[in-house]
Design an enzyme around this catalytic site. Sequence first.
Site, PDB file in Angstrom:
ATOM      1  N   SER A   1       0.841  -1.196   0.000  1.00 56.00           N
ATOM      2  CA  SER A   1       0.000   0.000   0.000  1.00 56.00           C
ATOM      3  C   SER A   1       0.873   1.242   0.000  1.00 56.00           C
ATOM      4  O   SER A   1       2.055   1.187   0.360  1.00 56.00           O
ATOM      5  CB  SER A   1      -0.894  -0.009   1.248  1.00 56.00           C
ATOM      6  OG  SER A   1      -1.516   1.233   1.455  1.00 56.00           O
TER       7      SER A   1
ATOM      8  N   TYR B   1      -3.081  -0.041  10.133  1.00 55.93           N
ATOM      9  CA  TYR B   1      -3.059  -0.443   8.729  1.00 55.93           C
ATOM     10  C   TYR B   1      -1.747  -0.030   8.077  1.00 55.93           C
ATOM     11  O   TYR B   1      -1.140  -0.806   7.328  1.00 55.93           O
ATOM     12  CB  TYR B   1      -4.241   0.181   7.997  1.00 55.93           C
ATOM     13  CG  TYR B   1      -4.378  -0.253   6.562  1.00 55.93           C
ATOM     14  CD1 TYR B   1      -4.829  -1.532   6.233  1.00 55.93           C
ATOM     15  CD2 TYR B   1      -4.073   0.617   5.519  1.00 55.93           C
ATOM     16  CE1 TYR B   1      -4.956  -1.926   4.907  1.00 55.93           C
ATOM     17  CE2 TYR B   1      -4.208   0.227   4.189  1.00 55.93           C
ATOM     18  CZ  TYR B   1      -4.645  -1.049   3.886  1.00 55.93           C
ATOM     19  OH  TYR B   1      -4.774  -1.439   2.578  1.00 55.93           O
TER      20      TYR B   1
END
Length: 281
Positions: free
Chosen positions: A164, A177
């Site tokens: 990500s 996250y």
Amino acid sequence: MVLPFKVNLGGKVAVITGAGGVLCSMFAEAVASCGAKVALLDLNEQAAIDCAEKISSQGFTAKGYKCDVLSKESCTDAYRRILGDLGACDILINGAGGNNPRATTEKEYYEQGDIDADVKSFFDLDSEGVQFVFNLNFLGTLIPTQVFAGDMTQNRGVIINISSMNAFTPLTKIPAYSGAKAAISNFTQWLAVHFSRAGIRVNAIAPGFFVTNQNRAMLYDSDGNLTERAKKIIAATPMGRFGEERELIGTLLWLLDDGASGFVTGTVIPVDGGFSAYSGV
């Protein structure tokens, strides 16, 4: 599906976790279109089956399976079924992952008094929520790799992890996250070295901002307008827009094809419209 180009994955078996979602179901369709037999794994069994049936209706080979990527027993059960139905795994795409509201702060910046205010600050993050996010992303990649990469040690293979933008620079509000995806990038490099002499290549794709079912509410309000957070994302993306799902396919196929990327391993490829390159000025 219109592919940017085709590679020959005939005779290969591809296993994709999180395959009931927007991006990974698209990956499954692309890989199947290139000749691979595809196993779509998802905790939501019906979503995996529906996606597999859509692919099968186009004349390709695909089958959906229920799988909890946090359970080695569940992954092993799926492995045995896939082995009987489709054959040994040649390609593993670790697509399962996600965030959780319990591991998210309400505000971007801490301000004096927030610790006692009716607002979820850093001090209010739920440890079980944080643990869930780390487990889902990191263990949800490690465990399927343990189960499915064994076949690859006998006959080479390719593993693709999903990192990500958060792995490069953490976004505000989502510390768990961000940390978990940083772990995925690091783990990708570790696996690449560990498996390098077994003929297994391991790389990761780091998508920029694409609209999915998981983040739609963060990016658009109920009237379909960009949220303030989405406007910040667009402003920090030099290309000035969100990505389109199909724009991930070329990178995926390139990484899967030994003829095109046979000497590529241990990389994390951003597909982000320049987001990770932009300093903000």
